[in-house]
Design a protein around this motif. Structure first.
Motif, mmCIF file in Angstrom:
data_model
loop_
_atom_site.group_PDB
_atom_site.id
_atom_site.type_symbol
_atom_site.label_atom_id
_atom_site.label_comp_id
_atom_site.label_asym_id
_atom_site.label_seq_id
_atom_site.Cartn_x
_atom_site.Cartn_y
_atom_site.Cartn_z
ATOM 1 N N LEU A 1 60.135 32.834 40.636
ATOM 2 C CA LEU A 1 61.018 33.989 40.691
ATOM 3 C C LEU A 1 61.726 34.034 42.040
ATOM 4 C CD1 LEU A 1 58.817 36.731 38.974
ATOM 5 C CD2 LEU A 1 60.520 35.204 37.949
ATOM 6 N N ASN A 2 62.935 34.545 42.032
ATOM 7 C CA ASN A 2 63.748 34.614 43.245
ATOM 8 C C ASN A 2 63.203 35.653 44.219
ATOM 9 O OD1 ASN A 2 65.460 32.751 42.030
ATOM 10 N ND2 ASN A 2 66.805 34.351 41.205
ATOM 11 N N GLY A 3 63.576 35.514 45.468
ATOM 12 C CA GLY A 3 63.216 36.505 46.473
ATOM 13 C C GLY A 3 61.970 36.119 47.250
ATOM 14 N N ASP A 4 61.760 36.860 48.354
ATOM 15 C CA ASP A 4 60.629 36.578 49.236
ATOM 16 C C ASP A 4 59.431 37.473 48.968
ATOM 17 O OD1 ASP A 4 62.118 34.627 50.553
ATOM 18 O OD2 ASP A 4 63.026 36.120 51.910
ATOM 19 N N ALA A 5 59.576 38.465 48.088
ATOM 20 C CA ALA A 5 58.455 39.371 47.823
ATOM 21 C C ALA A 5 57.306 38.598 47.178
ATOM 22 C CB ALA A 5 58.900 40.505 46.900
ATOM 23 N N PRO A 6 56.077 38.825 47.628
ATOM 24 C CA PRO A 6 54.934 38.127 47.028
ATOM 25 C C PRO A 6 54.801 38.461 45.543
ATOM 26 C CG PRO A 6 54.308 39.205 49.082
ATOM 27 C CD PRO A 6 55.666 39.718 48.721
ATOM 28 N N ARG A 7 54.585 37.438 44.756
ATOM 29 C CA ARG A 7 54.415 37.596 43.310
ATOM 30 C C ARG A 7 53.143 36.853 42.875
ATOM 31 N NH1 ARG A 7 58.533 40.658 40.522
ATOM 32 N NH2 ARG A 7 60.495 40.374 41.652
ATOM 33 N N PRO A 8 52.441 37.365 41.887
ATOM 34 C CA PRO A 8 51.323 36.595 41.349
ATOM 35 C C PRO A 8 51.837 35.451 40.480
ATOM 36 C CG PRO A 8 51.567 38.630 40.117
ATOM 37 C CD PRO A 8 52.580 38.678 41.234
ATOM 38 N N VAL A 9 50.991 34.451 40.284
ATOM 39 C CA VAL A 9 51.310 33.353 39.388
ATOM 40 C C VAL A 9 50.337 33.371 38.216
ATOM 41 C CG1 VAL A 9 49.851 31.678 40.633
ATOM 42 C CG2 VAL A 9 51.724 30.872 39.193
#
Length: 601
Positions: free
Chosen positions: A89-97
């Motif tokens: 996903l785009n952006g620098d915000a932390p995301r779960p995988v």
């Protein structure tokens, strides 16, 4: 892909998945599922002229807007390269995988590509991969190496996949979602990852103990294992290393079964339940009542031993039937209410434990059990039914709470009509013979397919009067009464006790429990085989075994019937090397009377 032309996908293709499920001819994935996934992949890759219904075109466009996809190769500990599908996903915000080990099928990660797009849409990075050895040569979704059957190589591979996810996606949390083969691998990786990095698991159509799933009560689940061997994307000699080839050949021929059991036990989530509990990994499990690959009893045993945050969904049907459409391509306008629920609840589990969504997951009861065939249907053209009201679901804090009592039915000798009875008083001193070795009309059902039809509202029926009485034995109750419309609420695993003799030194007996309607048609409730060896010809041996657990409401006015024969297409048969039929005798002796013990809720 090996085909030059990307398939066109229409609303009819999606309707096929939504009304018929994911299993096609033989024991394969349906062409509709493969077509949808191939077309989605081609569209993601920018191929021009791909024909998709509007819902899928919009989904692809949204994922392309919010993220980027690649097809990496992940190198594991021994240099094996795993095929993978990644959405960042785009952006620098932390995301779960969400990491998705593919199921056991020749197309690897491809068939459930729709679900990867839906997960990205929900806010996850996605990393799907084909376990080593899975896939058809030349397809981009095929991984190198030999199939390890959820063994230590697969656990180590999973940790390398996590390494890759951390390096390339920098996820805030890590979850695993697996269907079938991928579900067991997901649990095993979570229990074994050296760094304990798995934060949640969803295991759909999973197994608890691989050894007892495929070999129990002395009986091998031959058709299931043969189907798995045939479904890897290549011949046994090319898909498995020498040791695994030998294990599988030993299984098929009935040799060295202690070693086969040891091999299967090593590949069982139940073996490592203490590790899972110590790590506190939230675990979501689903299974089906008429599961023909990974029977429900070992899954129940595993689930009850888990002390982590947990959820167990039990559904009508067979392997992959409930959640398959939701993973493969389910869009608005589903053919019956409740079809999307199995996948939706799995996603909600991940949303809570990975995204931190404040949904109702913390308030869910541990067990949600669907009662067989309590749905309402209407007739379709073409002699099929369509569900209009989904089957009833019951909740419990523990599966053990489902049964609140029991009832014992004793078997009698043959009556005037030739069948025996199920009565409330012990009957001893009788014996009944049948010819063992012939297939009869009493069978558990076609691998994968019969249960898939059940899920879609079309359970199979049997003509009870036409069962071959020379080659099987029947006992039944009188028509039963009860409160309201239900005569008996069967909840749990029934127990069968029989004393047998055989004209040879081994015998297989398969017990089937049926619901017999007033018009003489029957539906199967549950079943389970038992193979006894080292028998003394004409000597008595008492057998006691559990049938597979169920949630079943027997209607008022229906009869309960127990049928025993010697062979079912799903299983091995003790007399397979004999040239002629043998004789099996069933009887009842004092102190160990023949009986059926029924758990009631």
């Amino acid at each position: 892909m090996t085909s030059d032309q990307t398939p066109s996908v229409t609303e009819a293709t999606l309707t096929d998945i939504a009304t018929n499920g994911i299993w096609g001819p033989g024991h394969g994935v349906s062409q509709a599922v493969v077509d949808v996934s191939r077309a989605l992949l081609a569209s993601l890759q920018g191929e021009e002229g791909v024909e998709l219904p509007p819902e899928l075109s919009e989904l692809v466009a949204e994922v392309q807007r919010i993220g980027t996809f690649t097809l990496p190769r992940i190198v594991t500990h021994d240099g094996t390269r795993l095929s993978a599908f990644r959405i960042r996903l785009n952006g620098d915000a932390p995301r779960p995988v969400v990491i998705v080990p593919a199921g056991w099928n020749p197309f690897g990660w491809l068939p459930f590509l729709y679900s990867y797009l839906k997960l990205a849409q929900r806010g996850y990075h996605v990393l799907a991969y084909s376990p080593r050895g899975i896939g058809i040569e030349g397809w981009p979704s095929t991984s190198e190496g030999f199939v390890d059957v959820a063994g230590p190589n697969d656990w180590a591979d999973g940790s390398h996949v996590i390494d890759y996810a951390q390096e390339s996606l920098e996820p805030s949390r890590i979850g695993f979602l697996g269907e079938s083969y991928g579900s067991g691998i997901s649990q095993l990786i979570a229990a074994h990852d050296p760094a304990g990095r798995v934060d949640a698991v969803v295991a759909l159509s999973t197994w608890g103990n691989l050894a007892t799933s495929l070999y129990n009560n002395g009986t091998r689940h031959l058709e299931a294992v043969q189907a798995l061997i045939d479904f890897t994307g290549g011949p046994l000699e090319k898909k498995f290393d020498e040791r695994t080839q030998q294990v599988l050949k030993d299984f098929l021929s009935g040799r060295n079964l202690d070693e086969v059991v040891e091999w299967g036990t090593e590949r069982s989530p139940e073996t490592y339940v203490d590790q899972t509990n110590a790590r506190g990994i939230p675990t979501f499990i689903s299974n089906t009542w008429h599961e023909t690959l990974f029977p429900v009893n070992p899954v129940l045993d595993l689930f009850e031993r888990l002390t982590v945050p947990k959820r167990l969904n039990l559904w009508i049907g067979d392997h992959g039937a409930p959640e398959g459409p939701g993973l493969a391509g389910l869009v608005p306008g589903v053919p019956f209410p409740g079809l999307a629920v199995p996948t939706q609840e799995a996603y909600e589990w991940l949303d809570h434990h990975l995204l931190g969504v404040a949904n109702d997951v913390p308030n869910w009861p541990a067990v949600n059990s669907q009662s067989m065939f309590t749905y309402q249907t209407v007739a379709n053209p073409g002699d099929t039914d369509r569900i209009t009201v989904p089957a009833r679901r019951e909740t419990y804090a523990s599966w053990y709470e489902a049964a609140t009592g029991s009832e014992t039915w004793y078997l009698t000798g043959a009556g005037e009509a030739g069948d025996g009875s199920l009565t409330d008083k012990p009957a001893v001193g009788w014996s009944r013979d049948f010819e063992a070795g012939a297939l009869t009309s009493s069978i558990a059902g076609e691998l994968l397919k019969a249960g898939q039809r059940e899920w879609f509202g079309n359970p199979g029926t049997y003509k009870f009067a036409e069962f071959e009485r020379d080659q099987l034995l029947v006992w039944s109750t009188d028509p039963l009464t009860g409160s309201g419309e239900v005569a008996r609420r069967i909840r749990g695993a029934a127990t069968v006790r029989l004393t047998i003799r055989s004209s040879v030194d081994a015998a297989t007996v398969v017990a089937y429990l049926y619901d017999v309607a007033p018009n003489g048609t029957a539906r199967i409730i549950t079943h389970e085989p038992y193979t006894a060896t080292d028998l003394t010809p004409k000597g008595d041996t008492t057998l006691v075994w559990y049938l597979q657990a169920v949630s079943y409401d027997l209607p008022v006015g229906h009869r309960l019937a127990l049928v025993v024969n010697s062979r079912d297409p799903l299983y091995s048969y003790a007399g397979s090397d004999l040239p002629a039929l043998t004789t099996t005798t069933v009887g009842s002796v004092s102190g160990s009377e023949a009986r059926l013990e029924l758990p009631l809720g």
